[in-house]
Scaffold this motif. Structure first.
Motif, PDB file in Angstrom:
ATOM      1  N   ASP A  23      18.913  64.564 -64.083  1.00 20.69           N
ATOM      2  CA  ASP A  23      19.900  65.214 -63.211  1.00 20.69           C
ATOM      3  C   ASP A  23      19.292  66.329 -62.371  1.00 20.69           C
ATOM      4  O   ASP A  23      19.999  66.921 -61.544  1.00 20.69           O
ATOM      5  CB  ASP A  23      21.032  65.790 -64.057  1.00 20.69           C
ATOM      6  N   LYS A  24      18.053  66.593 -62.584  1.00 22.58           N
ATOM      7  CA  LYS A  24      17.396  67.673 -61.858  1.00 22.58           C
ATOM      8  C   LYS A  24      16.877  67.163 -60.505  1.00 22.58           C
ATOM      9  O   LYS A  24      16.389  66.045 -60.391  1.00 22.58           O
ATOM     10  CB  LYS A  24      16.251  68.229 -62.682  1.00 22.58           C
ATOM     11  N   VAL A  25      16.987  68.009 -59.487  1.00 21.14           N
ATOM     12  CA  VAL A  25      16.533  67.649 -58.143  1.00 21.14           C
ATOM     13  C   VAL A  25      15.035  67.914 -58.027  1.00 21.14           C
ATOM     14  O   VAL A  25      14.543  68.967 -58.463  1.00 21.14           O
ATOM     15  CB  VAL A  25      17.301  68.448 -57.066  1.00 21.14           C
ATOM     16  N   ASN A  76      18.799  60.121 -52.538  1.00 20.81           N
ATOM     17  CA  ASN A  76      19.752  61.009 -51.897  1.00 20.81           C
ATOM     18  C   ASN A  76      19.381  62.461 -52.166  1.00 20.81           C
ATOM     19  O   ASN A  76      18.406  62.758 -52.857  1.00 20.81           O
ATOM     20  CB  ASN A  76      21.178  60.702 -52.344  1.00 20.81           C
ATOM     21  N   ASN A 124      20.714  64.600 -54.079  1.00 16.21           N
ATOM     22  CA  ASN A 124      20.810  65.021 -55.469  1.00 16.21           C
ATOM     23  C   ASN A 124      19.594  64.602 -56.287  1.00 16.21           C
ATOM     24  O   ASN A 124      19.453  65.033 -57.437  1.00 16.21           O
ATOM     25  CB  ASN A 124      22.076  64.438 -56.104  1.00 16.21           C
ATOM     26  N   GLN A 125      18.748  63.781 -55.716  1.00 18.10           N
ATOM     27  CA  GLN A 125      17.554  63.306 -56.417  1.00 18.10           C
ATOM     28  C   GLN A 125      16.279  63.904 -55.815  1.00 18.10           C
ATOM     29  O   GLN A 125      15.411  64.388 -56.544  1.00 18.10           O
ATOM     30  CB  GLN A 125      17.497  61.774 -56.384  1.00 18.10           C
ATOM     31  N   ASP A 177      15.112  66.431 -52.631  1.00 15.89           N
ATOM     32  CA  ASP A 177      15.490  67.348 -51.553  1.00 15.89           C
ATOM     33  C   ASP A 177      14.240  67.704 -50.755  1.00 15.89           C
ATOM     34  O   ASP A 177      13.167  67.939 -51.332  1.00 15.89           O
ATOM     35  CB  ASP A 177      16.134  68.608 -52.124  1.00 15.89           C
ATOM     36  N   GLU A 221      27.058  60.592 -51.373  1.00 13.61           N
ATOM     37  CA  GLU A 221      25.979  61.539 -51.611  1.00 13.61           C
ATOM     38  C   GLU A 221      25.399  62.036 -50.296  1.00 13.61           C
ATOM     39  O   GLU A 221      25.349  61.309 -49.307  1.00 13.61           O
ATOM     40  CB  GLU A 221      24.857  60.898 -52.439  1.00 13.61           C
TER      41      GLU A 221
END
Length: 486
Positions: free
Chosen positions: A55-57, A181, A183-184, A186, A224
């Motif tokens: 869940d971490k970007v 996206n 959220n994955q 950046d 997203e």
């Protein structure tokens, strides 16, 4: 002497010892590097995102360095550029304690061995979809990976040629992840603009900046966010080449069009000059059309060509009309009274137009005209005298007939001689009639010739009038295009 030799010997021993130690250190580091590589990639997989928590970007820092502009294809609206793309991120599974490996803090390995972000150029316009260049990456002990890769990109660029060749263009280079996206993965700007420190100066374009802007877009298909970084390349065209090869020849050729009115109508080259100039401008117009994209925006130089061609077409049509006026002969109607007043009296003085066959360098022409007029007056007086003499002869015709009959009765053979004398008088009468007929023909010819001369002078005045009108038009058109360019 011995001391100097001992000191030089000791220095040599010290240098040799230093070289041996450095080689030993390098060999030791090479040994630890192999050991580190084997331990790091023993259970490593480059297929998944290198984060401990899914869940971490994962943040990827992007930096673009513009090295060279290879080509700007205005017709196909494609920008070809040579870029250096630097990407850096942290891999959670590629860390080590540098103290365990003799202080080894970084290694260089092939980029295909590690996970790489799928950052691509969104507005790519190249048919080649090959993989990025497989250059090495720099892997640090804290897991930071730096990947420098050169790339020759072909990107679509909306080209506005309204002010060609004095135009400026803005071409976008949009980079973003193709599958991940926001959220994955950046994307973060390393700088506020592209790096231009290593840019090789282009012969056609000047670089006025390359600002970078981060955008976060949510598409209709997905909820997203998808971040991207857009680098706007601001280009200014160097117009010297086009000025000397396209614009200046057009201006010089356009100044030839009004000179067609200055050519004498009898030369037969007035219309051919206009047609030749029109064909020359058509060639330049085709050259510009081959460069420019087929869009609704007509370039500035194209507008100038079209206006000049329209002007030359109008001048050729007016030349044909004026030549018809010039060749009006004896069968034409006389010059109207308004044309005599406006054109022959006023406009001829304004444009310094003299009679046909006369110019400002022949002042003796006026004296010749005065002598000619005096000669005409003398001829007219003589003609009146002959006519009055002929009328007196007609009044005495009956008297001569009676005299001829009386002489033939009274004198017989001697009357034949007298009759011959009277016949000579009748011959003189016929000669006078012929002279009067010739005088009438000459007078009619002069009148018709004067009518043709008037029409020729009208045509000459109109030539000078349109010559100055078109010169003014060409001048203002040239000033207008230069003013718009400025």
């Amino acid at each position: 002497m011995k001391r100097n030799s001992l000191s030089s010997f000791s220095i040599s021993l010290w240098l040799l010892f230093t070289a041996v130690m450095l080689q030993a250190v390098e060999s030791a580091k090479g040994k630890y590097a192999h050991m580190l590589f084997n331990e790091l990639f023993e259970d490593y997989s480059n297929a998944l995102r290198p984060v401990e928590d899914t869940d971490k970007v994962l943040n990827v820092t992007l930096q673009i360095t513009l090295s060279q502009i290879k080509d700007m294809d205005e017709r196909n609206q494609i920008l070809s550029a040579y870029l250096w793309i630097r990407q850096s991120w942290y891999d959670a599974y590629l860390k080590w304690d540098k103290d365990k490996y003799d202080g080894l803090d970084s290694i260089r390995i092939p980029s295909n061995l590690v996970w790489r972000p799928d950052i691509v150029l969104y507005n790519k316009a190249d048919d080649d979809f090959s993989e990025p260049v497989n250059t090495n990456v720099v892997l640090r002990y804290d897991g930071k990976i730096t990947w420098d890769a050169p790339a020759i990109t072909k990107s679509s660029c909306v080209v506005d040629v309204s002010y060609f060749p004095f135009d400026s263009q803005q071409c976008n280079l949009t980079f973003g992840s193709w599958t991940y996206n926001g959220n994955q993965v950046d994307i973060i700007n390393s700088l506020d603009s592209g790096d231009l420190s290593d840019f090789i100066e282009d012969v056609e374009w000047e670089i006025h900046g390359m600002p970078a802007v981060k955008n976060v877009i949510t598409y209709g298909c997905c909820s997203e966010p998808y971040p991207d970084v857009t680098f706007t390349l601001i280009l200014k065209r160097k117009s010297s080449f086009y000025i000397f090869n396209l614009l200046l020849p057009c201006i010089l050729i356009s100044f030839l069009a009004p000179l067609g009115f200055y050519l004498p109508a009898d030369s037969g080259e007035k219309v051919s000059l206009g047609v030749t100039v029109l064909l020359a401008l058509t060639v330049f117009q085709l050259m510009v059309a081959e460069i420019m994209p087929p869009s609704e925006n007509v370039p500035l130089i194209g507008k100038y060509y079209i206006a000049t061609m329209t002007m030359i077409t109008a001048s050729t049509a007016l030349t044909i009309i004026i030549m018809n006026l010039h060749h009006c002969g004896s069968e034409a109607k006389p010059v109207p009274q308004w044309a005599r007043v406006v054109i022959l009296d006023y406009m001829s003085k304004i444009f310094f137009v003299y009679d046909v066959g006369e110019n400002c360098t022949s002042p003796k022409r006026e004296k010749e005209e005065e002598h000619k007029l005096e000669g005409d007056d003398v001829c007219q007086r003589r003609h009146k005298e002959v006519k009055s003499h002929l009328s007196n002869r007609n009044d005495d015709y009956d008297l001569k007939e009676k005299l001829n009959g009386n002489l033939s009765k009274r004198y017989g053979a001697h009357g034949e001689k007298v009759r011959e004398t009277v016949n000579c008088c009748s011959c003189y009468k016929m000669l006078i009639k012929n002279i009067e007929y010739i005088a009438n023909c000459v007078r009619d010819h002069k009148a018709n010739r004067a009518k043709g001369i008037e029409w020729k002078k009208v045509a000459k005045v109109m030539d000078r009038f349109f010559m100055w009108i078109f010169f003014i038009m060409v001048f203002f058109m040239s000033v207008l295009i230069i003013g718009k360019a400025a």
